[in-house]
Write an enzyme that holds these catalytic residues in place. Sequence first.
Site, mmCIF file in Angstrom:
data_model
loop_
_atom_site.group_PDB
_atom_site.id
_atom_site.type_symbol
_atom_site.label_atom_id
_atom_site.label_comp_id
_atom_site.label_asym_id
_atom_site.label_seq_id
_atom_site.Cartn_x
_atom_site.Cartn_y
_atom_site.Cartn_z
ATOM 1 N N HIS A 144 -37.639 38.558 -14.605
ATOM 2 C CA HIS A 144 -36.727 39.205 -13.677
ATOM 3 C C HIS A 144 -36.734 40.696 -13.988
ATOM 4 O O HIS A 144 -36.908 41.105 -15.127
ATOM 5 C CB HIS A 144 -35.325 38.612 -13.870
ATOM 6 C CG HIS A 144 -34.307 39.033 -12.872
ATOM 7 N ND1 HIS A 144 -33.719 40.280 -12.899
ATOM 8 C CD2 HIS A 144 -33.744 38.376 -11.827
ATOM 9 C CE1 HIS A 144 -32.838 40.371 -11.916
ATOM 10 N NE2 HIS A 144 -32.834 39.230 -11.239
ATOM 11 N N ASP A 221 -33.598 36.089 -22.118
ATOM 12 C CA ASP A 221 -32.841 36.078 -20.870
ATOM 13 C C ASP A 221 -32.477 34.628 -20.583
ATOM 14 O O ASP A 221 -33.328 33.823 -20.203
ATOM 15 C CB ASP A 221 -33.694 36.669 -19.749
ATOM 16 C CG ASP A 221 -33.035 36.555 -18.381
ATOM 17 O OD1 ASP A 221 -31.939 35.974 -18.272
ATOM 18 O OD2 ASP A 221 -33.638 37.049 -17.399
ATOM 19 N N GLN A 224 -30.793 31.678 -16.368
ATOM 20 C CA GLN A 224 -31.082 30.454 -15.616
ATOM 21 C C GLN A 224 -31.060 29.207 -16.490
ATOM 22 O O GLN A 224 -31.256 28.102 -15.976
ATOM 23 C CB GLN A 224 -32.444 30.574 -14.919
ATOM 24 C CG GLN A 224 -32.523 31.685 -13.891
ATOM 25 C CD GLN A 224 -31.568 31.504 -12.721
ATOM 26 O OE1 GLN A 224 -31.113 30.397 -12.438
ATOM 27 N NE2 GLN A 224 -31.267 32.589 -12.034
ATOM 28 N N LYS A 247 -23.505 33.190 -12.455
ATOM 29 C CA LYS A 247 -24.538 32.182 -12.223
ATOM 30 C C LYS A 247 -24.182 30.823 -12.831
ATOM 31 O O LYS A 247 -24.922 29.859 -12.664
ATOM 32 C CB LYS A 247 -25.881 32.666 -12.780
ATOM 33 C CG LYS A 247 -26.465 33.875 -12.056
ATOM 34 C CD LYS A 247 -27.827 34.248 -12.601
ATOM 35 C CE LYS A 247 -28.343 35.546 -12.005
ATOM 36 N NZ LYS A 247 -28.595 35.463 -10.567
ATOM 37 N N CYS A 389 -36.134 39.588 -7.272
ATOM 38 C CA CYS A 389 -36.168 40.531 -8.396
ATOM 39 C C CYS A 389 -37.294 40.183 -9.370
ATOM 40 O O CYS A 389 -37.135 40.296 -10.592
ATOM 41 C CB CYS A 389 -34.836 40.601 -9.125
ATOM 42 S SG CYS A 389 -33.484 41.221 -8.104
#
Length: 434
Positions: A144, A221, A224, A247, A389
Amino acid sequence: MSSLAETAAYDVRAVRADFPILGETVNGHPLIYLDSAATSQKPFVVLDAERMFLEHANAAVHRGAHTLAAEATDTFEDARADVARFVGAAPENIVWTSGATAALNLVAYSIGNVSVGAAHGADAAASPYALHPGDEIVVTEAEHHANLIPWQQLAARTSAVLRHIPVHDDGTLDLDAAADLIGERTRIVAFSHVSNVLGIVNPVAHLVALAKDAGALTVLDACQSAPHLALDLPALGVDLAAFSGHKMLGPYGIGVLYGRSEVLDALPPVLTGGSMVTTVTLDHAEFLPAPQKFEAGTQPVSQAVGLAAAVQYLAGLGMDAVHARERLLERRLRDGLREIPGIRLLGDTADPSVERIGLCAFEVDGVHAHDAGQVLDDHGIAVRVGHHCAQPLHRRFGMTASVRASTSVFTTEAEIDTLLDAVSGVRSFFGVGR
Protein backbone atom coordinates in the site's frame (compact mmCIF):
# COMPACT_ATOMS: atom_id res chain seq x y z
CA MET A 1 -19.17 -24.59 -3.35
CA SER A 2 -18.45 -25.20 0.34
CA SER A 3 -21.17 -24.42 2.86
CA LEU A 4 -20.43 -22.38 5.93
CA ALA A 5 -23.22 -23.92 7.97
CA GLU A 6 -21.00 -26.34 9.88
CA THR A 7 -17.96 -24.09 10.18
CA ALA A 8 -19.37 -20.86 11.57
CA ALA A 9 -18.66 -20.65 15.30
CA TYR A 10 -20.93 -17.62 15.56
CA ASP A 11 -24.41 -16.88 14.25
CA VAL A 12 -23.97 -14.53 11.31
CA ARG A 13 -27.63 -13.55 11.49
CA ALA A 14 -27.16 -12.36 15.06
CA VAL A 15 -23.98 -10.53 14.05
CA ARG A 16 -25.79 -8.75 11.21
CA ALA A 17 -28.35 -7.45 13.69
CA ASP A 18 -25.49 -5.68 15.49
CA PHE A 19 -24.74 -3.46 12.47
CA PRO A 20 -27.42 -0.81 11.95
CA ILE A 21 -26.26 0.21 8.48
CA LEU A 22 -27.05 -3.24 7.09
CA GLY A 23 -30.72 -2.34 7.24
CA GLU A 24 -30.22 0.36 4.61
CA THR A 25 -31.22 0.07 0.97
CA VAL A 26 -29.19 1.35 -2.00
CA ASN A 27 -30.83 2.00 -5.36
CA GLY A 28 -33.86 0.03 -4.25
CA HIS A 29 -31.86 -3.02 -3.14
CA PRO A 30 -30.76 -4.17 0.30
CA LEU A 31 -27.24 -2.94 0.93
CA ILE A 32 -24.55 -5.57 0.28
CA TYR A 33 -21.40 -4.12 1.77
CA LEU A 34 -18.27 -5.71 0.29
CA ASP A 35 -15.82 -2.86 0.88
CA SER A 36 -14.57 -3.60 4.38
CA ALA A 37 -10.93 -3.55 3.24
CA ALA A 38 -11.40 0.17 2.61
CA THR A 39 -13.36 0.90 5.76
CA SER A 40 -15.45 -1.33 7.98
CA GLN A 41 -18.95 -0.83 9.27
CA LYS A 42 -19.46 -0.30 12.99
CA PRO A 43 -21.59 -2.39 15.35
CA PHE A 44 -23.84 -0.82 17.97
CA VAL A 45 -21.35 -1.57 20.75
CA VAL A 46 -18.72 0.63 19.10
CA LEU A 47 -21.13 3.46 18.35
CA ASP A 48 -22.53 3.24 21.87
CA ALA A 49 -19.12 3.13 23.57
CA GLU A 50 -17.92 6.30 21.91
CA ARG A 51 -21.19 8.12 22.47
CA MET A 52 -21.44 7.02 26.11
CA PHE A 53 -17.94 8.26 26.83
CA LEU A 54 -18.69 11.65 25.30
CA GLU A 55 -22.01 11.90 27.13
CA HIS A 56 -20.85 10.77 30.58
CA ALA A 57 -17.05 10.79 30.94
CA ASN A 58 -15.63 13.37 28.53
CA ALA A 59 -12.61 15.23 29.87
CA ALA A 60 -8.98 15.89 28.95
CA VAL A 61 -6.81 12.89 29.78
CA HIS A 62 -3.49 13.01 31.65
CA ARG A 63 -4.08 16.70 32.38
CA GLY A 64 -6.64 17.28 35.09
CA ALA A 65 -6.84 16.47 38.79
CA HIS A 66 -10.62 16.59 39.00
CA THR A 67 -12.72 13.43 39.22
CA LEU A 68 -14.00 13.45 35.67
CA ALA A 69 -10.49 13.88 34.26
CA ALA A 70 -9.23 10.98 36.36
CA GLU A 71 -12.10 8.77 35.17
CA ALA A 72 -11.46 9.74 31.55
CA THR A 73 -7.76 8.97 31.91
CA ASP A 74 -8.50 5.55 33.41
CA THR A 75 -10.93 4.76 30.59
CA PHE A 76 -8.39 5.91 28.00
CA GLU A 77 -5.62 3.76 29.42
CA ASP A 78 -7.97 0.79 29.87
CA ALA A 79 -8.64 1.07 26.12
CA ARG A 80 -4.90 0.90 25.47
CA ALA A 81 -4.69 -2.25 27.57
CA ASP A 82 -7.62 -3.82 25.72
CA VAL A 83 -6.10 -3.15 22.31
CA ALA A 84 -2.69 -4.34 23.50
CA ARG A 85 -4.21 -7.60 24.74
CA PHE A 86 -5.92 -8.13 21.38
CA VAL A 87 -2.53 -8.24 19.62
CA GLY A 88 -0.64 -10.06 22.40
CA ALA A 89 1.23 -6.98 23.57
CA ALA A 90 1.68 -4.97 26.76
CA PRO A 91 0.12 -1.50 27.09
CA GLU A 92 3.51 0.21 26.99
CA ASN A 93 4.04 -1.25 23.51
CA ILE A 94 0.99 0.56 22.10
CA VAL A 95 1.21 4.11 20.73
CA TRP A 96 -1.99 5.87 19.70
CA THR A 97 -1.88 7.60 16.33
CA SER A 98 -4.49 9.04 13.99
CA GLY A 99 -4.23 5.99 11.74
CA ALA A 100 -1.85 3.45 10.27
CA THR A 101 -0.53 5.98 7.76
CA ALA A 102 0.43 8.28 10.62
CA ALA A 103 2.03 5.37 12.49
CA LEU A 104 4.20 4.37 9.54
CA ASN A 105 5.18 7.97 8.88
CA LEU A 106 6.03 8.39 12.56
CA VAL A 107 8.54 5.56 12.30
CA ALA A 108 10.04 6.81 9.05
CA TYR A 109 10.42 10.39 10.29
CA SER A 110 11.82 9.28 13.64
CA ILE A 111 14.47 7.19 11.90
CA GLY A 112 15.13 10.10 9.55
CA ASN A 113 15.73 12.43 12.49
CA VAL A 114 18.08 9.90 14.06
CA SER A 115 19.93 9.65 10.74
CA VAL A 116 20.32 13.42 10.40
CA GLY A 117 21.57 13.61 13.97
CA ALA A 118 24.08 10.82 13.39
CA ALA A 119 25.35 12.60 10.28
CA HIS A 120 26.13 15.61 12.46
CA GLY A 121 27.89 13.60 15.11
CA ALA A 122 25.04 13.34 17.60
CA ASP A 123 25.57 10.62 20.17
CA ALA A 124 22.01 9.34 20.52
CA ALA A 125 20.72 6.14 22.05
CA ALA A 126 18.92 5.58 18.77
CA SER A 127 22.11 5.62 16.71
CA PRO A 128 21.83 1.88 15.86
CA TYR A 129 18.75 2.82 13.84
CA ALA A 130 20.45 5.60 11.89
CA LEU A 131 20.64 5.27 8.12
CA HIS A 132 23.77 6.19 6.20
CA PRO A 133 24.32 6.72 2.47
CA GLY A 134 24.20 3.38 0.72
CA ASP A 135 22.20 1.63 3.44
CA GLU A 136 19.17 -0.22 2.11
CA ILE A 137 15.46 -0.24 2.86
CA VAL A 138 13.58 -3.26 1.51
CA VAL A 139 9.84 -3.23 0.79
CA THR A 140 7.68 -5.41 -1.45
CA GLU A 141 6.10 -4.78 -4.82
CA ALA A 142 2.68 -5.30 -3.23
CA GLU A 143 2.75 -2.50 -0.65
CA HIS A 144 0.00 0.00 0.00
CA HIS A 145 1.27 3.50 -0.68
CA ALA A 146 1.26 4.18 3.07
CA ASN A 147 3.98 1.54 3.48
CA LEU A 148 5.91 2.64 0.41
CA ILE A 149 6.01 6.42 0.12
CA PRO A 150 7.33 7.06 3.67
CA TRP A 151 10.28 4.79 2.87
CA GLN A 152 10.80 6.51 -0.49
CA GLN A 153 10.96 9.81 1.36
CA LEU A 154 13.27 8.42 4.04
CA ALA A 155 15.62 7.02 1.40
CA ALA A 156 15.71 10.41 -0.32
CA ARG A 157 16.45 12.21 2.98
CA THR A 158 19.28 9.88 3.95
CA SER A 159 20.73 8.81 0.57
CA ALA A 160 19.71 5.25 1.37
CA VAL A 161 18.71 2.83 -1.37
CA LEU A 162 15.14 1.57 -1.64
CA ARG A 163 14.78 -1.96 -2.99
CA HIS A 164 11.73 -4.14 -3.46
CA ILE A 165 10.84 -7.82 -3.30
CA PRO A 166 8.93 -8.76 -6.48
CA VAL A 167 5.78 -10.84 -6.61
CA HIS A 168 5.17 -13.90 -8.76
CA ASP A 169 2.34 -14.07 -11.27
CA ASP A 170 0.22 -15.80 -8.63
CA GLY A 171 0.72 -12.87 -6.25
CA THR A 172 3.00 -14.61 -3.79
CA LEU A 173 6.27 -12.98 -2.84
CA ASP A 174 9.45 -14.11 -4.55
CA LEU A 175 11.22 -15.42 -1.47
CA ASP A 176 14.35 -16.38 -3.40
CA ALA A 177 14.66 -12.76 -4.48
CA ALA A 178 14.00 -11.67 -0.89
CA ALA A 179 16.90 -13.80 0.32
CA ASP A 180 19.15 -12.15 -2.27
CA LEU A 181 17.95 -8.63 -1.51
CA ILE A 182 18.10 -8.70 2.28
CA GLY A 183 21.75 -8.58 3.21
CA GLU A 184 24.50 -6.78 5.04
CA ARG A 185 23.44 -3.31 3.84
CA THR A 186 19.77 -3.81 4.74
CA ARG A 187 18.63 -1.68 7.68
CA ILE A 188 14.83 -1.82 7.35
CA VAL A 189 12.46 -4.45 5.97
CA ALA A 190 8.88 -3.14 5.69
CA PHE A 191 6.06 -5.30 4.39
CA SER A 192 2.35 -5.96 4.69
CA HIS A 193 1.03 -8.90 6.66
CA VAL A 194 -1.81 -9.21 4.15
CA SER A 195 -1.95 -7.54 0.74
CA ASN A 196 -4.89 -5.17 0.42
CA VAL A 197 -5.20 -6.13 -3.28
CA LEU A 198 -4.34 -9.83 -3.32
CA GLY A 199 -5.64 -10.88 0.08
CA ILE A 200 -2.61 -13.13 0.49
CA VAL A 201 -1.20 -13.67 3.98
CA ASN A 202 2.53 -13.14 3.62
CA PRO A 203 5.14 -15.39 5.30
CA VAL A 204 6.00 -13.10 8.20
CA ALA A 205 8.22 -15.58 10.01
CA HIS A 206 10.34 -16.15 6.91
CA LEU A 207 10.84 -12.44 6.25
CA VAL A 208 11.53 -11.68 9.90
CA ALA A 209 14.19 -14.40 9.96
CA LEU A 210 15.89 -12.92 6.89
CA ALA A 211 15.79 -9.46 8.44
CA LYS A 212 17.15 -10.64 11.79
CA ASP A 213 20.03 -12.42 10.10
CA ALA A 214 20.89 -9.10 8.46
CA GLY A 215 20.41 -7.11 11.67
CA ALA A 216 17.58 -5.13 10.06
CA LEU A 217 14.54 -3.54 11.66
CA THR A 218 11.18 -5.07 10.66
CA VAL A 219 8.07 -2.94 10.14
CA LEU A 220 4.74 -4.71 9.57
CA ASP A 221 1.64 -3.20 7.98
CA ALA A 222 -1.09 -5.12 9.81
CA CYS A 223 -4.08 -3.13 8.52
CA GLN A 224 -5.59 -6.07 6.65
CA SER A 225 -4.67 -8.73 9.18
CA ALA A 226 -5.85 -7.17 12.45
CA PRO A 227 -9.56 -7.39 11.48
CA HIS A 228 -9.34 -10.95 10.14
CA LEU A 229 -6.61 -12.99 11.85
CA ALA A 230 -5.68 -13.86 15.41
CA LEU A 231 -2.66 -11.61 15.99
CA ASP A 232 0.22 -12.03 18.41
CA LEU A 233 2.68 -9.36 17.35
CA PRO A 234 5.42 -10.26 19.86
CA ALA A 235 5.23 -13.89 18.73
CA LEU A 236 5.56 -12.80 15.10
CA GLY A 237 8.89 -11.25 16.05
CA VAL A 238 8.39 -7.93 14.27
CA ASP A 239 9.98 -4.82 15.73
CA LEU A 240 7.18 -2.44 14.78
CA ALA A 241 3.67 -2.80 13.38
CA ALA A 242 0.82 -0.50 12.41
CA PHE A 243 -2.93 -0.94 12.06
CA SER A 244 -5.98 1.32 11.89
CA GLY A 245 -9.24 1.35 13.81
CA HIS A 246 -11.61 2.12 10.98
CA LYS A 247 -10.73 -1.11 9.14
CA MET A 248 -11.50 -3.30 12.17
CA LEU A 249 -15.01 -2.17 13.13
CA GLY A 250 -13.65 0.82 15.05
CA PRO A 251 -13.92 4.59 14.66
CA TYR A 252 -12.14 6.85 12.22
CA GLY A 253 -9.17 8.89 13.41
CA ILE A 254 -7.53 6.21 15.56
CA GLY A 255 -4.57 4.02 14.71
CA VAL A 256 -1.96 2.01 16.53
CA LEU A 257 1.79 1.78 16.36
CA TYR A 258 3.06 -1.33 18.10
CA GLY A 259 6.72 -1.45 18.99
CA ARG A 260 9.08 -3.59 20.99
CA SER A 261 10.02 -1.67 24.12
CA GLU A 262 13.69 -1.33 23.30
CA VAL A 263 12.85 0.11 19.87
CA LEU A 264 10.27 2.59 21.13
CA ASP A 265 12.59 3.61 23.96
CA ALA A 266 15.41 4.32 21.53
CA LEU A 267 13.53 6.22 18.82
CA PRO A 268 12.95 9.94 19.35
CA PRO A 269 9.52 11.60 19.15
CA VAL A 270 8.43 13.32 15.97
CA LEU A 271 5.59 15.53 17.17
CA THR A 272 6.36 17.59 20.26
CA GLY A 273 4.31 19.74 22.58
CA GLY A 274 2.13 19.12 25.59
CA SER A 275 1.47 15.85 27.42
CA MET A 276 4.68 14.14 26.31
CA VAL A 277 7.20 15.97 28.51
CA THR A 278 8.52 15.84 32.05
CA THR A 279 10.50 19.06 32.38
CA VAL A 280 10.53 22.05 30.05
CA THR A 281 12.71 25.19 30.23
CA LEU A 282 13.02 27.92 27.65
CA ASP A 283 16.02 26.10 26.21
CA HIS A 284 15.43 22.41 26.80
CA ALA A 285 12.79 19.70 27.16
CA GLU A 286 12.86 16.22 28.61
CA PHE A 287 10.39 13.63 27.37
CA LEU A 288 8.24 11.01 29.00
CA PRO A 289 9.04 7.36 28.22
CA ALA A 290 7.25 5.51 25.44
CA PRO A 291 4.47 5.38 24.54
CA GLN A 292 3.58 8.84 25.89
CA LYS A 293 6.57 10.55 24.28
CA PHE A 294 5.00 9.84 20.88
CA GLU A 295 1.57 11.19 21.88
CA ALA A 296 1.88 14.96 21.86
CA GLY A 297 -1.18 17.15 22.04
CA THR A 298 -4.86 16.26 22.27
CA GLN A 299 -5.45 12.54 22.11
CA PRO A 300 -8.18 10.64 20.21
CA VAL A 301 -9.82 9.63 23.45
CA SER A 302 -13.36 8.70 22.43
CA GLN A 303 -11.94 6.98 19.34
CA ALA A 304 -9.65 4.85 21.53
CA VAL A 305 -12.65 3.89 23.64
CA GLY A 306 -14.52 2.93 20.47
CA LEU A 307 -11.60 0.87 19.21
CA ALA A 308 -11.44 -0.98 22.52
CA ALA A 309 -15.10 -1.87 22.08
CA ALA A 310 -14.36 -3.07 18.54
CA VAL A 311 -11.56 -5.42 19.59
CA GLN A 312 -13.71 -6.76 22.43
CA TYR A 313 -16.46 -7.46 19.91
CA LEU A 314 -14.05 -9.26 17.57
CA ALA A 315 -12.53 -11.21 20.43
CA GLY A 316 -16.02 -12.25 21.50
CA LEU A 317 -16.62 -13.76 18.05
CA GLY A 318 -13.24 -15.49 18.16
CA MET A 319 -10.61 -14.49 15.62
CA ASP A 320 -9.97 -18.08 14.57
CA ALA A 321 -13.68 -18.42 13.81
CA VAL A 322 -13.68 -15.09 11.96
CA HIS A 323 -10.80 -16.19 9.76
CA ALA A 324 -12.21 -19.66 9.11
CA ARG A 325 -15.54 -18.24 8.00
CA GLU A 326 -14.03 -15.52 5.82
CA ARG A 327 -11.61 -18.02 4.29
CA LEU A 328 -14.53 -20.10 3.05
CA LEU A 329 -16.31 -17.00 1.80
CA GLU A 330 -13.15 -16.10 -0.09
CA ARG A 331 -13.04 -19.51 -1.75
CA ARG A 332 -16.68 -19.22 -2.73
CA LEU A 333 -16.02 -15.78 -4.19
CA ARG A 334 -12.79 -16.74 -5.95
CA ASP A 335 -14.14 -20.00 -7.37
CA GLY A 336 -17.24 -18.20 -8.60
CA LEU A 337 -15.27 -15.42 -10.27
CA ARG A 338 -13.08 -17.99 -12.04
CA GLU A 339 -16.19 -19.44 -13.68
CA ILE A 340 -17.32 -16.12 -15.17
CA PRO A 341 -16.00 -15.51 -18.72
CA GLY A 342 -13.89 -12.40 -19.11
CA ILE A 343 -12.88 -12.10 -15.44
CA ARG A 344 -9.19 -11.91 -14.57
CA LEU A 345 -8.23 -12.25 -10.93
CA LEU A 346 -5.14 -10.46 -9.67
CA GLY A 347 -2.63 -12.87 -8.20
CA ASP A 348 -4.67 -15.99 -8.65
CA THR A 349 -3.53 -19.46 -7.74
CA ALA A 350 -5.28 -22.77 -7.15
CA ASP A 351 -2.65 -23.71 -4.54
CA PRO A 352 -4.66 -24.38 -1.35
CA SER A 353 -1.59 -23.76 0.81
CA VAL A 354 -1.69 -20.04 -0.03
CA GLU A 355 -3.53 -18.49 2.88
CA ARG A 356 -5.86 -15.56 2.20
CA ILE A 357 -8.44 -13.37 3.86
CA GLY A 358 -11.86 -12.74 2.32
CA LEU A 359 -10.73 -10.38 -0.43
CA CYS A 360 -10.54 -10.63 -4.22
CA ALA A 361 -9.53 -8.03 -6.79
CA PHE A 362 -10.39 -8.60 -10.43
CA GLU A 363 -10.57 -7.04 -13.87
CA VAL A 364 -13.58 -7.29 -16.17
CA ASP A 365 -12.32 -7.69 -19.73
CA GLY A 366 -13.34 -4.76 -21.90
CA VAL A 367 -14.98 -2.80 -19.07
CA HIS A 368 -13.27 -0.17 -16.94
CA ALA A 369 -13.29 -0.93 -13.22
CA HIS A 370 -15.26 2.23 -12.45
CA ASP A 371 -17.97 1.27 -14.94
CA ALA A 372 -18.15 -2.24 -13.53
CA GLY A 373 -18.43 -0.81 -10.04
CA GLN A 374 -21.31 1.40 -11.13
CA VAL A 375 -23.24 -1.61 -12.40
CA LEU A 376 -22.70 -3.36 -9.08
CA ASP A 377 -23.76 -0.25 -7.20
CA ASP A 378 -27.00 -0.23 -9.20
CA HIS A 379 -27.64 -3.63 -7.56
CA GLY A 380 -26.94 -2.22 -4.10
CA ILE A 381 -23.49 -3.82 -3.95
CA ALA A 382 -20.69 -1.68 -2.51
CA VAL A 383 -17.20 -2.61 -3.75
CA ARG A 384 -13.95 -0.69 -4.18
CA VAL A 385 -12.78 0.33 -7.64
CA GLY A 386 -9.46 1.89 -8.61
CA HIS A 387 -5.84 1.09 -7.79
CA HIS A 388 -6.52 0.69 -4.05
CA CYS A 389 -3.47 2.81 -3.17
CA ALA A 390 -1.27 0.16 -4.78
CA GLN A 391 -0.30 1.51 -8.18
CA PRO A 392 3.00 -0.40 -8.51
CA LEU A 393 1.23 -3.71 -7.90
CA HIS A 394 -1.43 -2.96 -10.50
CA ARG A 395 1.28 -1.93 -12.93
CA ARG A 396 2.98 -5.27 -12.22
CA PHE A 397 -0.15 -7.03 -13.48
CA GLY A 398 -0.50 -4.74 -16.49
CA MET A 399 -3.53 -2.75 -15.37
CA THR A 400 -4.37 0.61 -13.87
CA ALA A 401 -7.47 -0.31 -11.88
CA SER A 402 -9.46 -3.26 -10.61
CA VAL A 403 -12.66 -4.11 -8.78
CA ARG A 404 -12.16 -5.32 -5.22
CA ALA A 405 -14.69 -7.18 -3.10
CA SER A 406 -13.86 -7.73 0.57
CA THR A 407 -15.82 -9.52 3.26
CA SER A 408 -16.36 -8.93 6.95
CA VAL A 409 -17.83 -10.74 9.93
CA PHE A 410 -21.37 -10.08 8.70
CA THR A 411 -20.98 -11.21 5.07
CA THR A 412 -23.25 -14.06 3.97
CA GLU A 413 -23.07 -16.72 1.28
CA ALA A 414 -26.17 -15.22 -0.32
CA GLU A 415 -24.40 -11.86 -0.67
CA ILE A 416 -21.44 -13.50 -2.39
CA ASP A 417 -23.80 -15.25 -4.79
CA THR A 418 -25.63 -11.99 -5.54
CA LEU A 419 -22.30 -10.34 -6.32
CA LEU A 420 -21.30 -13.18 -8.63
CA ASP A 421 -24.61 -12.98 -10.45
CA ALA A 422 -24.22 -9.23 -10.91
CA VAL A 423 -20.61 -9.54 -12.11
CA SER A 424 -21.66 -12.16 -14.66
CA GLY A 425 -23.91 -9.56 -16.29
CA VAL A 426 -21.44 -6.67 -16.47
CA ARG A 427 -19.92 -7.43 -19.86
CA SER A 428 -23.28 -8.05 -21.54
CA PHE A 429 -24.59 -4.81 -20.03
CA PHE A 430 -21.90 -2.94 -21.96
CA GLY A 431 -22.21 -5.11 -25.05
CA VAL A 432 -18.76 -6.62 -24.58
CA GLY A 433 -17.85 -10.19 -25.50
CA ARG A 434 -20.90 -10.99 -27.60
